[in-house]
Enzyme design. Structure first.
Site, PDB file in Angstrom:
ATOM      1  N   GLY A 219      -5.112   5.820 -10.358  1.00  0.00           N
ATOM      2  CA  GLY A 219      -4.404   6.832  -9.570  1.00  0.00           C
ATOM      3  C   GLY A 219      -2.924   7.010  -9.884  1.00  0.00           C
ATOM      4  O   GLY A 219      -2.384   8.103  -9.736  1.00  0.00           O
TER       5      GLY A 219
ATOM      6  N   ASP B 201       0.074   4.782  -6.425  1.00  0.00           N
ATOM      7  CA  ASP B 201       0.015   6.180  -5.986  1.00  0.00           C
ATOM      8  C   ASP B 201       0.078   6.249  -4.460  1.00  0.00           C
ATOM      9  O   ASP B 201       0.816   7.026  -3.882  1.00  0.00           O
ATOM     10  CB  ASP B 201      -1.244   6.886  -6.521  1.00  0.00           C
TER      11      ASP B 201
ATOM     12  N   ASP C  93      -2.916   2.604   1.500  1.00  0.00           N
ATOM     13  CA  ASP C  93      -3.764   3.029   2.611  1.00  0.00           C
ATOM     14  C   ASP C  93      -4.004   1.803   3.508  1.00  0.00           C
ATOM     15  O   ASP C  93      -3.174   1.500   4.363  1.00  0.00           O
ATOM     16  CB  ASP C  93      -5.049   3.592   1.985  1.00  0.00           C
TER      17      ASP C  93
ATOM     18  N   LYS D 225       0.314   5.603   4.010  1.00  0.00           N
ATOM     19  CA  LYS D 225      -0.292   5.988   5.293  1.00  0.00           C
ATOM     20  C   LYS D 225      -0.058   4.838   6.270  1.00  0.00           C
ATOM     21  O   LYS D 225      -0.905   3.926   6.374  1.00  0.00           O
ATOM     22  CB  LYS D 225      -1.802   6.196   5.119  1.00  0.00           C
TER      23      LYS D 225
ATOM     24  N   ASP E  54      -7.712  11.060  -6.696  1.00  0.00           N
ATOM     25  CA  ASP E  54      -9.005  11.649  -7.019  1.00  0.00           C
ATOM     26  C   ASP E  54     -10.002  11.615  -5.870  1.00  0.00           C
ATOM     27  O   ASP E  54      -9.837  10.885  -4.889  1.00  0.00           O
ATOM     28  CB  ASP E  54      -9.628  10.863  -8.169  1.00  0.00           C
TER      29      ASP E  54
HETATM   30  P1  IMP Z   1      -5.905   0.497  -0.132  1.00  0.00           P
HETATM   31  O1  IMP Z   1      -6.346  -0.756  -0.858  1.00  0.00           O
HETATM   32  O2  IMP Z   1      -6.810   0.797   1.038  1.00  0.00           O
HETATM   33  O3  IMP Z   1      -4.435   0.463   0.267  1.00  0.00           O
HETATM   34  O4  IMP Z   1      -6.176   1.709  -1.074  1.00  0.00           O
HETATM   35  C1  IMP Z   1      -5.453   1.931  -2.198  1.00  0.00           C
HETATM   36  C2  IMP Z   1      -6.188   2.841  -3.164  1.00  0.00           C
HETATM   37  O5  IMP Z   1      -7.156   3.690  -2.522  1.00  0.00           O
HETATM   38  C3  IMP Z   1      -5.189   3.774  -3.795  1.00  0.00           C
HETATM   39  O6  IMP Z   1      -4.578   3.207  -4.928  1.00  0.00           O
HETATM   40  C4  IMP Z   1      -6.031   4.993  -4.097  1.00  0.00           C
HETATM   41  O7  IMP Z   1      -6.629   4.874  -5.364  1.00  0.00           O
HETATM   42  C5  IMP Z   1      -7.104   5.012  -3.033  1.00  0.00           C
HETATM   43  N1  IMP Z   1      -6.779   5.984  -1.921  1.00  0.00           N
HETATM   44  C6  IMP Z   1      -6.296   5.705  -0.684  1.00  0.00           C
HETATM   45  N2  IMP Z   1      -6.121   6.812   0.062  1.00  0.00           N
HETATM   46  C7  IMP Z   1      -6.500   7.849  -0.732  1.00  0.00           C
HETATM   47  C8  IMP Z   1      -6.535   9.289  -0.526  1.00  0.00           C
HETATM   48  O8  IMP Z   1      -6.183   9.853   0.523  1.00  0.00           O
HETATM   49  N3  IMP Z   1      -6.992  10.017  -1.607  1.00  0.00           N
HETATM   50  C9  IMP Z   1      -7.388   9.449  -2.788  1.00  0.00           C
HETATM   51  N4  IMP Z   1      -7.362   8.120  -3.011  1.00  0.00           N
HETATM   52  C10 IMP Z   1      -6.923   7.317  -1.998  1.00  0.00           C
HETATM   53 MG    MG Z   2      -8.531   6.297  -6.401  1.00  0.00          MG
END
Ligand code: IMP
Ligand code: MG
Length: 180
Positions: free
Chosen positions: A48, A104, A107, A135, A163
């Site tokens: 990403g 990127d 979350d 977020k 994506d």
């Molecule tokens: P986390 O481990 O939940 O913090 O997620 C991180 C990864 O999830 C990011 O590097 C993104 O690749 C993907 N991601 C999280 N939110 C989104 C979104 O709204 N759209 C697309 N990809 C996301």
């Molecule tokens: Mg992704």
């Protein structure tokens, strides 16, 4: 910029090209101020982050900056699996290095926590993170990134590297899932 459709879902324009560029340059200024005279290693988290990392890295006028890549995957469709897979590991020796993780989006924070844990094993001089998007309401583990481009609500977005199952990364602007 009109609406776009992927896998039968409609997305509407959310963050324009000019706004992205403005925040990328603001982040670059902060990073240049904090890493002046250092030899930072930017660590781009694939897939990403590749578009953001390429814009940010070029905007950072730091003569001794280097960049390398690592690959993690946690998302399937529009939700985190909560299970982060390391697909391509570190190729660089980061011992004693100032590492700047380039993400990127943050979350749940699960990917970030796992990555920091992995990096700490190699005794870097410092580890900080820059994320284009964050977020805050979704964060369940770890700390917010040190540098954030945009804080956004917990809605699914795509474009500018982000994506939906591999699609839409090449959109030059960021789109958000339209409310049903
Ligand atoms: P986390 O481990 O939940 O913090 O997620 C991180 C990864 O999830 C990011 O590097 C993104 O690749 C993907 N991601 C999280 N939110 C989104 C979104 O709204 N759209 C697309 N990809 C996301
Ligand atoms: Mg992704």
């Amino acid at each position: 910029m009109g609406e776009v459709t992927y896998q039968g879902l409609t997305f509407e324009p959310y963050i324009r090209r000019e706004e992205i560029a403005k925040q990328v340059h603001r982040l670059a200024k902060e990073i240049m101020r904090d890493y002046q005279g250092k030899n930072p290693l930017f660590l781009c988290v694939l897939n990403g982050s590749f578009i953001f990392a390429s814009d940010l890295f070029r905007a950072c006028n730091l003569p001794d900056a280097e960049i390398t890549f690592i690959r993690f995957k946690s998302y399937e469709g529009m939700a985190s699996t909560g299970n982060v897979k390391e697909i391509m590991g570190l190729s660089e020796d980061i011992t004693g290095r100032h590492v700047l993780i380039v993400e990127d989006i943050i979350d749940s924070g699960v990917t970030a926590v796992q990555l920091r844990k992995e990096l700490d094993k190699h005794n870097p001089a410092s580890v900080k993170m820059v994320s284009l998007l964050f977020k805050p309401e979704s964060l369940t583990v770890g700390e917010p990134p040190e540098y954030v481009g945009f804080e956004i609500p917990s809605k699914f977005i795509l474009g500018y590297g982000l994506d939906l199952d591999g699609l839409a990364r090449n959109l030059p602007e960021i789109y958000v899932l339209k409310d049903a």
